[in-house]
Scaffold this motif. Structure first.
Motif, PDB file in Angstrom:
ATOM      1  N   TYR A 646       0.692  -1.103  -0.080  1.00 47.39           N
ATOM      2  CA  TYR A 646      -0.065  -0.183  -0.096  1.00 47.39           C
ATOM      3  C   TYR A 646       0.791   1.221   0.155  1.00 47.39           C
ATOM      4  CZ  TYR A 646       0.613  -0.966   4.920  1.00 47.39           C
ATOM      5  OH  TYR A 646       1.232  -1.414   6.393  1.00 47.39           O
ATOM      6  N   GLN A 647       0.236   2.250  -0.687  1.00 48.11           N
ATOM      7  CA  GLN A 647       1.175   3.433  -0.718  1.00 48.11           C
ATOM      8  C   GLN A 647       0.999   4.253   0.649  1.00 48.11           C
ATOM      9  OE1 GLN A 647       3.655   5.034  -1.919  1.00 48.11           O
ATOM     10  NE2 GLN A 647       2.924   5.558  -4.110  1.00 48.11           N
ATOM     11  N   ASN A 648       2.054   5.329   0.786  1.00 44.43           N
ATOM     12  CA  ASN A 648       2.265   5.940   1.884  1.00 44.43           C
ATOM     13  C   ASN A 648       1.139   7.122   2.027  1.00 44.43           C
ATOM     14  OD1 ASN A 648       4.089   4.694   3.437  1.00 44.43           O
ATOM     15  ND2 ASN A 648       5.640   5.532   2.517  1.00 44.43           N
ATOM     16  N   PRO A 649       0.835   7.648   3.280  1.00 43.42           N
ATOM     17  CA  PRO A 649      -0.232   8.393   3.228  1.00 43.42           C
ATOM     18  C   PRO A 649       0.029   9.808   2.298  1.00 43.42           C
ATOM     19  CG  PRO A 649       0.493   7.758   5.386  1.00 43.42           C
ATOM     20  CD  PRO A 649       1.343   7.123   4.307  1.00 43.42           C
ATOM     21  N   GLY A 650      -1.379  10.235   1.710  1.00 47.67           N
ATOM     22  CA  GLY A 650      -1.100  11.275   0.820  1.00 47.67           C
ATOM     23  C   GLY A 650      -0.420  11.105  -0.612  1.00 47.67           C
ATOM     24  N   TRP A 651       0.243  10.078  -0.770  1.00 48.51           N
ATOM     25  CA  TRP A 651       0.949   9.679  -2.107  1.00 48.51           C
ATOM     26  C   TRP A 651      -0.037   8.973  -3.035  1.00 48.51           C
ATOM     27  CZ3 TRP A 651       4.874  12.657  -3.254  1.00 48.51           C
ATOM     28  CH2 TRP A 651       5.962  12.886  -2.327  1.00 48.51           C
ATOM     29  N   PRO A 652      -0.281   9.212  -4.226  1.00 49.54           N
ATOM     30  CA  PRO A 652      -1.113   8.643  -5.169  1.00 49.54           C
ATOM     31  C   PRO A 652      -0.397   7.366  -5.767  1.00 49.54           C
ATOM     32  CG  PRO A 652       0.057  10.507  -6.227  1.00 49.54           C
ATOM     33  CD  PRO A 652       0.458  10.551  -4.772  1.00 49.54           C
ATOM     34  N   LEU A 653      -1.372   6.564  -6.269  1.00 51.81           N
ATOM     35  CA  LEU A 653      -0.740   5.528  -7.156  1.00 51.81           C
ATOM     36  C   LEU A 653      -0.397   5.684  -8.578  1.00 51.81           C
ATOM     37  CD1 LEU A 653      -2.780   2.388  -5.766  1.00 51.81           C
ATOM     38  CD2 LEU A 653      -0.382   2.673  -5.538  1.00 51.81           C
ATOM     39  N   THR A 654      -0.006   6.780  -8.749  1.00 49.22           N
ATOM     40  CA  THR A 654       0.168   7.375 -10.179  1.00 49.22           C
ATOM     41  C   THR A 654       1.424   7.834 -10.365  1.00 49.22           C
ATOM     42  OG1 THR A 654      -1.993   8.047 -10.548  1.00 49.22           O
ATOM     43  CG2 THR A 654      -0.598   8.844 -12.136  1.00 49.22           C
ATOM     44  N   ALA A 655       2.305   7.423 -11.385  1.00 52.18           N
ATOM     45  CA  ALA A 655       3.701   8.028 -11.388  1.00 52.18           C
ATOM     46  C   ALA A 655       3.665   9.559 -11.706  1.00 52.18           C
ATOM     47  CB  ALA A 655       4.665   7.260 -12.462  1.00 52.18           C
ATOM     48  N   ASN A 656       4.781  10.263 -11.249  1.00 53.16           N
ATOM     49  CA  ASN A 656       5.080  11.556 -11.698  1.00 53.16           C
ATOM     50  C   ASN A 656       3.842  12.582 -11.116  1.00 53.16           C
ATOM     51  OD1 ASN A 656       7.098  11.019 -13.046  1.00 53.16           O
ATOM     52  ND2 ASN A 656       6.046  10.336 -14.818  1.00 53.16           N
ATOM     53  N   GLU A 657       3.250  12.144 -10.118  1.00 48.91           N
ATOM     54  CA  GLU A 657       2.273  12.919  -9.410  1.00 48.91           C
ATOM     55  C   GLU A 657       2.671  13.388  -8.072  1.00 48.91           C
ATOM     56  OE1 GLU A 657      -1.871  12.082  -9.501  1.00 48.91           O
ATOM     57  OE2 GLU A 657      -2.162  12.121 -11.471  1.00 48.91           O
TER      58      GLU A 657
END
Length: 664
Positions: A646-657
């Motif tokens: 799972y991604q860290n808080p606040g970070w999206p699962l989209t590169a370069n965002e």
């Protein structure tokens, strides 16, 4: 549960053991090693684990070494700003990032191979030596995992070298909650402390010892205790509101081993205190005689020399240091940069202002005796020795011996070259330090310095105990008081810390010290002065960013931008510079405008800087994003949500965002 190692980063064990370069101890590499015959002798264990010393911070060749690590904090600023202070500019990477297992794999290979052989009596050599090198491996696994916790928080616990099968690796990629990982780290450090010798086996403090493990144990336990305390209830701690780990079935029902987050904090503080007290009891502080050597007839000051000595083993508080050797080509360029602008890494006004007067009063307090900051000489006058000794001023002597020997000698400290954009020659803030400066001109051949590099020193244990005991007990106990007085006495400051606490104005301190805050709120004056002592003692030693994160000391930047400032340029010191050099209010500006501040603002010159209006912050930046590559590897049909990661808080699962705001 099973543990995970990403197949894309698995390293060849054969390549590792064949290329064992022994930089830390300056021995030639092993060669033509047959893996099947390797790790059966004590000397082979020693050769393998010495390869892991590169995990530790040391001086690089073209940088200010460990003294420059604190750049991009409120302590130090280099020639460019960091995008982490520009929300939206730090973005999710497609590949790489902090999620990596190369070092962990190599350490696990060693432990998985050596432990069964050791238990079966198959390794030749002294039992004490064999155990020591196994202890080193435990230490390095703990140290590497601590790096992961600081960067990523929750992280898979890997103890085996797994087969390269996607199903196995995907199942094993589940992130252990950070508190579980920290327990694992502390367990490894306990193993290391039990197995390693009480003194470095090389007799020169170039290899680890029991006390290095205990020092790092106190660091880790204090880090996690303060992280849990300051982020309690948020998405950044297990079971906090919005914790992304709660979305995964494998974390359902997870609880802190101590029973609750508060009990876990108490346990961690106890661990920090016990480990720190053992280290502090074994190591006395290197004395400071108050002398700033400026001629060959002046007495030497061991406290000053300790940070730039060729041989650091003789200094009381040094626990581990790296040795360099010009003849073997194991060199760096720190002495050259220490004679100029520190490779463009300068002290901030905030740090300089935080140092007390020698009478124990803050500079703004009535009766402090502060001379002002119109000149660097005034800034240093009657101050804490750690500022008086280590803040350079123009005209001071940089070289006392062999001036002709070095190709890049700067014998006398020059006027700070604040308009030079070169990292080699420029002064980012106008304030430069003496830590790392060796008075021998022979050290100033370009890229050929061979002064030692400090890795661990015992003073940190004194500071760890003071902070942990205050957080646990709510007061300064007798042991903490004795440590605090010893540190202040060595610094040439009135040892009555209560006098300082009583004179502290938190609103004024907050103007230049992010550590005055936790979770956007000012802390109490006692805790602040504990943090101040740590800041002033350990500045330029690479621990500031770690401290700011665990204290949660950046929230206030979300709504109130912070301006990095250096020395007071627009006052008498502007007369140091020739007409036409100080250009401002134009696209070709070389310095910041006096209309913005009397003080030099290195990132506010042309108006094109993304931090022209100051540093800002977003909560997600307390942890690194995980690269999209790792979700793809462990997902089904490229459905990233199906990954056990799972991604860290606040970070999206989209590169370069960039990160999204978090309401915590």
């Amino acid at each position: 549960m099973k543990n995970y190692i990403n197949p894309l980063i698995i390293l060849s064990v054969i390549l590792l053991v064949v290329s064992c370069s022994d930089d830390f101890l300056e021995r030639p590499p092993e060669s033509e090693i047959i893996p099947e015959e390797y790790l059966y002798e004590e000397s082979q264990l020693a050769s393998y684990t010495v390869n892991l010393y590169g995990i530790l911070p040391t001086h690089g060749n073209w940088s200010f070494g460990t003294f420059g690590i604190d750049a991009d904090t409120d302590n130090m600023a280099d020639m460019d700003y960091d995008n982490k202070y520009v929300p939206g500019q730090w973005r999710v990477p497609q590949t790489d990032g902090s999620w990596s297992f190369g070092n962990i794999y190599n350490i696990n290979y060693f432990l998985n191979t050596v432990l069964p052989r050791w238990e079966n009596g198959e390794i030749t050599g002294s039992e004490e030596g064999i155990e020591h090198y196994i202890g080193e491996a435990y230490f390095f696994r703990a140290y590497e995992y601590f790096n992961k916790v600081q960067a990523l928080g929750d992280f898979p616990i890997v103890t085996e070298t797994l087969v390269d099968e996607k199903e196995v690796l995907t199942e094993a990629s589940k992130r252990n909650p950070r508190s579980e990982v920290v327990r694992f780290i502390l367990s490894d450090l306990d193993s290391a402390a039990t197995m390693m010798m009480g003194t470095s086996p090389d007799g020169n403090k170039n290899r680890l010892s029991r006390y290095a493990a205990l020092l790092v144990k106190s660091r880790v336990a204090l880090y996690e205790a303060t992280w849990l305390k300051n982020f309690k209830g948020t998405a950044f701690v297990p079971n906090g509101s919005g914790w992304p780990g709660a979305e995964k079935e494998y974390n359902q029902g997870w609880q802190y081993e101590a029973g609750s987050i508060d009990a876990e904090i108490e346990w961690l503080l106890d661990q920090a205190m016990i480990a720190a007290e053992e280290v502090a009891g074994a190591y006395s502080l290197t004395p400071n005689n108050g002398v700033l050597q400026q001629s060959v007839s002046d007495g030497e000051n061991p406290y000053v020399n300790m940070f730039s000595a060729e041989d650091m083993s003789e200094y009381n508080e040094v626990i581990l240091w790296r040795d360099y050797d010009q003849g073997l080509g194991i060199v760096h360029n720190v002495p050259v940069y220490a004679m100029l602008g520190n490779y463009g890494v300068g002290l901030t006004k905030g740090l300089v202002d935080s140092f007390l007067m020698e009478n124990g009063l803050p500079i703004y307090a009535n009766g402090s005796g502060y001379e002002g900051d119109d000149y660097i000489s005034e800034v240093r006058e009657n101050r804490d020795d750690r500022l008086w000794l280590f803040l350079k001023e123009p005209g001071q002597v940089n070289v006392l011996y062999n001036e002709e020997a070095g190709t890049h000698v700067t014998p006398v400290e020059p006027i700070p070259d604040i308009t030079n954009p070169s990292w080699d020659q420029g002064y980012s803030t106008g304030y430069a330090i003496r830590k790392g400066l060796n008075y021998d001109g022979a050290q100033a051949n370009n890229g050929q310095g061979y002064t030692g590099s400090m890795v661990f020193r015992a003073t940190e244990a004194y500071l760890n105990y003071i902070e942990a005991s205050y957080l646990k007990n709510g007061n300064i106990d007798g042991t903490a008081a004795s440590y605090w007085r010893a540190i202040r006495e060595r610094a040439g400051v009135d040892t009555d810390f209560q006098k300082t606490i009583a004179a502290t104005n938190m609103q004024i301190e907050s103007e230049g010290d992010w550590g005055a805050y936790s979770a956007g709120q000012l802390i109490d004056p006692t805790l602040y002065n504990i943090r101040r002592e740590r800041r002033n003692e350990l500045f330029a030693e690479g621990l500031r960013w770690m401290d700011l994160k665990r204290w949660r000391s950046l929230d206030q930047l979300i709504n109130n931008n912070y301006h990095i400032e250096g020395f007071k340029l627009w006052a008498p010191m502007q007369e140091w510079y020739d007409d036409g050099i100080l250009v401002y209010d134009s696209g070709s500006a070389t310095v910041s405008s006096p209309t913005r501040s009397e003080y030099l603002r290195p990132y506010e010159q042309t108006g094109d800087e993304l931090v022209y209006d100051g540093y800002s912050w977003t909560m997600a930046h307390y942890l690194d994003p995980i690269a999209i590559q790792h979700f793809l590897i462990t997902s089904e049909n490229n459905n990233l949500e199906s990954s056990p990661i799972y991604q860290n808080p606040g970070w999206p699962l989209t590169a370069n965002e960039g990160a999204q705001p978090i309401n915590n």
